[in-house]
Scaffold this active site. Structure first.
Site, PDB file in Angstrom:
ATOM      1  N   HIS A 248     -24.515  30.738 -27.319  1.00  0.00           N
ATOM      2  CA  HIS A 248     -23.671  31.585 -28.084  1.00  0.00           C
ATOM      3  C   HIS A 248     -24.414  33.058 -28.209  1.00  0.00           C
ATOM      4  O   HIS A 248     -23.798  33.946 -28.255  1.00  0.00           O
ATOM      5  CB  HIS A 248     -23.350  31.137 -29.590  1.00  0.00           C
ATOM      6  CG  HIS A 248     -22.865  32.101 -30.410  1.00  0.00           C
ATOM      7  ND1 HIS A 248     -23.361  32.919 -31.094  1.00  0.00           N
ATOM      8  CD2 HIS A 248     -21.340  32.605 -30.444  1.00  0.00           C
ATOM      9  CE1 HIS A 248     -22.488  33.674 -31.959  1.00  0.00           C
ATOM     10  NE2 HIS A 248     -21.373  33.461 -31.429  1.00  0.00           N
TER      11      HIS A 248
ATOM     12  N   HIS B 243     -14.116  25.257 -30.228  1.00  0.00           N
ATOM     13  CA  HIS B 243     -15.064  26.438 -30.255  1.00  0.00           C
ATOM     14  C   HIS B 243     -16.637  25.926 -30.127  1.00  0.00           C
ATOM     15  O   HIS B 243     -17.151  25.078 -31.012  1.00  0.00           O
ATOM     16  CB  HIS B 243     -15.081  27.029 -31.739  1.00  0.00           C
ATOM     17  CG  HIS B 243     -15.945  28.052 -32.136  1.00  0.00           C
ATOM     18  ND1 HIS B 243     -16.919  28.092 -33.186  1.00  0.00           N
ATOM     19  CD2 HIS B 243     -16.077  29.349 -31.546  1.00  0.00           C
ATOM     20  CE1 HIS B 243     -17.389  29.292 -33.039  1.00  0.00           C
ATOM     21  NE2 HIS B 243     -16.831  30.050 -32.089  1.00  0.00           N
TER      22      HIS B 243
HETATM   23 CA    CA Z   1     -17.544  32.453 -28.638  1.00  0.00          CA
END
Ligand code: CA
Length: 341
Positions: free
Chosen positions: A73, A31
């Site tokens: 992000h 992630h």
């Molecule tokens: Ca993402």
């Protein structure tokens, strides 16, 4: 001899079931890279996650003013960079600095740091990489893919990519088409079909339909599912999480990515309580890749990293996980599900 036959039967059973879930290898998705240890989405974070043995590396993608796909992000810059110091006059009326308002050349002047609260300046996860140490820069989607493809060449592995199309509706309102740009890069880098090591993910249902039907993406596609009822673009998450919603999604996507809380919660005694969601997703043959394992920010009442991994991989039998700590998740699977890796 008997042992050989038993092993052969077991192997055959695993082969038969591999298309389902038992014996299938759970996939580990880094992630934002090894974001537990290094500032998210930097090349250093990607290389570290790669070295930990993960299966996929994630790219969140937004556009710059000159239409370059940037790995970030957020559409904002002010919680992971020093933009407020370098370009103090470039904020919008809402006080935020947007990637879309800067050219690539300008974005490359910014230093990336561990995520912080833009009002207090305090880091969101204080035990992670210290602020101000070392130098990290924003990365384009192409630079990120080049790093991964280069490492695949030098290691002989085939680690996949997992781009997320960020806020496509907002981009379109601003006159930009982030989905089209992302799919164009994927095509140029050899990711086109479901056999390629790539998943495309998005939180916006209308855009997921558009990516599949209008833009013709033939590779694997994952619908991200917020625990909220509605998305800012109008996506009806409450419906999409229901059995009827999953049936509808299965017409278009290959998998779903819900929040961990949709799959499992922990009661006051620290016992995992698994919902029907995983079972329902499986009933519609949807691959299940929930987000996000954070061993330094465990879900409410979850007693430990081990309990978190056990509930997800053993009790809920997920197909893979987004994790900030790819090394921990890879090691947990190796130690606890040895037959699968
Ligand atoms: Ca993402």
């Amino acid at each position: 001899m008997k042992k050989t036959i038993a092993l052969a039967i077991l192997a055959a059973a695993c082969g038969l079931l591999a298309a389902g879930h038992i014996c299938a290898k759970p996939e580990v998705i880094a992630h934002r890279g090894a974001s537990g240890y290094l500032p998210e989405h930097t090349l250093a974070a990607k290389a570290m996650a790669y070295a930990a043995g993960v299966d996929f590396l994630e790219q969140d993608v937004v556009l710059s003013k000159d239409n370059v796909p940037i790995v970030s992000h957020d559409v904002h810059l002010d919680t992971v960079t020093d933009v407020a110091k370098v370009f103090p006059d470039r904020k919008r009326a809402d006080g935020r600095y947007y990637v879309l308002d800067f050219t690539l050349a300008e974005l490359k002047q910014l230093r990336v740091t561990e995520r912080f609260d833009r009002k207090t300046g305090k880091r969101v996860l204080p035990n992670r990489f210290p602020a101000g140490l070392a130098e990290f820069r924003l990365v384009t989607m192409e630079e990120d893919l080049q790093l991964i493809q280069g490492l695949n060449k030098s290691t002989g592995r085939n680690v996949g990519i997992y781009p997320e199309i960020k806020q496509p509706r907002w981009h379109r309102e601003q006159g930009y088409d982030v989905s089209r740009v992302v799919l164009d890069v994927l095509k140029r880098y050899g990711y086109q079909t479901k056999a390629d090591a790539c998943w495309v993910q998005c939180f916006e249902y209308d855009e997921v339909l558009r990516v599949r039907n209008e833009l013709g993406w033939r590779g694997r596609l994952l619908m991200l599912l917020s625990p909220k009822d509605k998305g800012s673009d109008g996506t009806d998450f409450a419906f999409l999480r229901s059995p009827a919603g999953l049936a509808k999604l299965a017409e278009t996507v290959d998998g779903v990515g819900p929040d961990i809380s949709t799959i499992v919660k922990w009661n006051k005694d620290g016992k995992a309580v698994v919902s029907d969601f995983a079972k329902n997703a499986r009933a519609h043959k949807l691959t299940l890749h929930p987000y996000t394992i954070r061993i330094d920010a465990l879900p409410k009442n979850c007693p430990s990293s081990d309990a978190l991994h056990a509930a997800l991989f053993r009790d809920a039998d997920v197909d893979g996980m987004f994790t900030d700590f790819g090394d921990v998740t890879v090691q947990w699977i190796k130690a606890n599900m040895p037959a699968s890796r």
